[in-house]
Write an enzyme that holds these catalytic residues in place. Structure first.
Site, short mmCIF file in Angstrom:
data_model
loop_
_atom_site.label_atom_id
_atom_site.label_comp_id
_atom_site.label_asym_id
_atom_site.label_seq_id
_atom_site.Cartn_x
_atom_site.Cartn_y
_atom_site.Cartn_z
N ASP A 69 0.86 -1.18 0.00
CA ASP A 69 0.00 0.00 0.00
C ASP A 69 0.89 1.23 0.00
OD1 ASP A 69 -2.77 1.18 0.34
OD2 ASP A 69 -1.76 2.08 2.06
N GLU A 146 -2.16 -1.75 -5.63
CA GLU A 146 -3.40 -1.16 -6.08
C GLU A 146 -3.20 -0.48 -7.43
OE1 GLU A 146 -6.17 0.09 -2.38
OE2 GLU A 146 -4.37 1.30 -2.64
N CYS A 198 -11.82 -4.53 7.31
CA CYS A 198 -10.94 -5.10 8.33
C CYS A 198 -10.23 -6.33 7.77
CB CYS A 198 -11.74 -5.47 9.57
SG CYS A 198 -10.74 -6.23 10.88
N CYS A 201 -11.57 -9.57 10.05
CA CYS A 201 -12.90 -10.17 9.94
C CYS A 201 -13.68 -9.70 8.71
CB CYS A 201 -13.71 -9.88 11.20
SG CYS A 201 -14.12 -8.13 11.42
N CYS A 216 -11.03 -2.15 14.67
CA CYS A 216 -12.24 -2.91 14.41
C CYS A 216 -12.87 -3.34 15.75
CB CYS A 216 -11.95 -4.14 13.56
SG CYS A 216 -13.42 -5.13 13.19
N CYS A 219 -13.85 -7.51 15.81
CA CYS A 219 -12.89 -8.59 16.11
C CYS A 219 -11.71 -8.13 16.95
CB CYS A 219 -12.39 -9.24 14.82
SG CYS A 219 -11.35 -8.16 13.80
N ASP A 226 -2.41 1.77 6.81
CA ASP A 226 -1.77 1.30 5.57
C ASP A 226 -1.38 -0.17 5.66
OD1 ASP A 226 -2.08 3.87 4.64
OD2 ASP A 226 -0.04 4.49 5.14
#
Length: 247
Positions: A69, A146, A198, A201, A216, A219, A226
């Site tokens: 990333d 990406e 996330c 999860c 999150c 979880c 990043d």
């Protein structure tokens, strides 16, 4: 200008019609030198080598895959949490220049400084990209990144300079051909919610760009934003290729 050339063991370059000159190499040459291009940038001369290199068909990669990333605060974060710091070449050099108004007596001198600055920054950035892409292409068989629409992103005037300075597009292209040359593969992934979802999860955790930590509540996963995105990028890439993630 292209010339026939040969190197000796002391880094002296023998160029046809020009003679012998000493070359300060940025990195070792890999392969047999076939051609050299002499190029001038500002007050400096550069030798650009074209080499013939044998590609090893059976490459042993230390690590099967990684997700990357890219960012502005940090140049890149890998899915294992490794960070590649952003050198910010342009920002550092701009601070060294004094502020002068166009048309002043010192304008021509300042203009020359600016031209030299951009040449220096471009060379620093290119060298950084070569070193980082070489390391990554030698370490990972599959590299997932990406497929960012950089042209659209630079229309944001608040981020344009930082994005240009980071040079994501040039780095990605360089990494792609080096992965291919070294027997690996770079795979471009659609940037769909990689920062929001996330990695633990898969629940979507909405956050603005200013929020740099992924938390999150479902979880309990807490990660750098990043890093969380890089994990999602790798997982999506492995799923696309039908490969099993490593433990």
């Amino acid at each position: 200008m292209r010339y026939a050339a040969s190197l000796d063991e002391n880094n002296h370059l023998l160029i046809s019609k020009l003679g012998t000159v000493y070359v300060n190499f940025h990195r070792p040459l890999e392969g047999k030198v076939k051609q050299v291009t002499i190029k001038r940038q500002g007050n400096h001369w550069f030798a650009i080598f074209s080499v013939e290199k044998h590609v090893n068909e059976t490459v042993d990669f230390p690590v099967p895959s990684t997700g990357i990333d890219v960012g502005i605060q940090t140049f890149a974060v890998l899915s294992d949490g490794t960070k590649v710091e952003n050198p910010r070449f342009l920002l550092k050099e701009e601070k060294k220049l004094s502020h002068m108004k166009k048309g002043s007596n010192n304008w021509k001198k300042q203009l020359q400084k600016v031209q030299q600055l951009h040449i220096k920054v471009a060379n620093q950035r290119r060298d950084f990209f070569h070193k980082q892409s070489y390391r990554l292409s030698k370490t990972y068989e599959f590299v997932f990144v990406e497929d960012l629409n950089i042209r659209k992103m630079v229309k944001n005037r608040h981020l344009a300079k930082a994005i240009h300075d980071a040079g994501w597009g040039a780095f990605r292209n360089m990494l792609e051909y080096k992965c291919k040359n070294n027997g690996g593969k770079l795979v471009r992934m659609k940037p769909h919610y990689t920062s929001q979802d996330c990695s633990g999860c898969k629940k979507r955790v909405k956050k603005s760009l200013s929020v740099r930590t992924h938390v999150c509540k479902s979880c309990g996963t807490i990660l750098d934003r990043d890093h969380n995105a890089a994990i999602n990028i790798e997982k999506a890439g492995l799923d696309l290729l039908g490969l099993c993630p490593t433990a």
